[in-house]
Design a protein around this motif. Structure first.
Motif: not given
Length: 150
Positions: A17-20, A64-66, A98-100
């Protein structure tokens, strides 16, 4: 620790979970991809996107970080051989989360180094609405627990 022998073709995972933020989009772009639709909200309004959007390279970096924070820290990773079929499907905007989703699509033992296995995975980065914004095939190298055994 997850080794080559623990991974199967067809394995899937959903994670991250990446908040932009707008600030991060602009900061990354000013350093690495200073096109106006990544750095200037007003100029971005007149672009094909109609608003400020993240660089595709920034999107790849966030994914990539996730990966590093997620499944890669549990694997006996040995790096990667590269990335195939990188595609930016839709723009990423400030406020997106974002998620993967990943799926193992192939695996094989290295012919030149029996301590290493190759694991290829299809990856998609998605927004909070499920829209795919990026995809690629990662060509990973994973340590084998039992080199010499098939």
């Amino acid at each position: 620790m997850q080794y080559y022998e623990d991974i199967e073709v067809g394995d899937t995972a959903e994670f991250g979970e990446y908040h932009v933020t707008k600030e991060e989009i602009v900061d990354f772009a000013e350093r690495y991809d200073p096109q106006p639709f990544h750095t200037d909200e007003e100029a971005a309004e007149d672009s094909a996107f109609g608003e400020l959007v993240a660089s595709g390279w920034h999107t790849a970096s966030m994914c990539m970080r996730m990966l590093v924070d997620g499944p890669l820290q549990e694997r006996a990773g040995m790096g990667a051989r590269g990335v195939d079929e990188l595609r930016w499907k839709q723009p990423v905007r400030p406020g997106d989360t974002l998620s993967i989703r990943s799926e193992v699509i192939d695996k094989r033992v290295s012919e030149s180094d029996p301590k290493r296995g190759y694991v290829d995975s299809f990856l998609e980065g998605r927004t909070q609405d499920g829209d795919v914004v990026i995809s690629w095939i990662g060509l990973g190298m994973i340590e084998r627990r039992n080199p010499g055994e098939e």
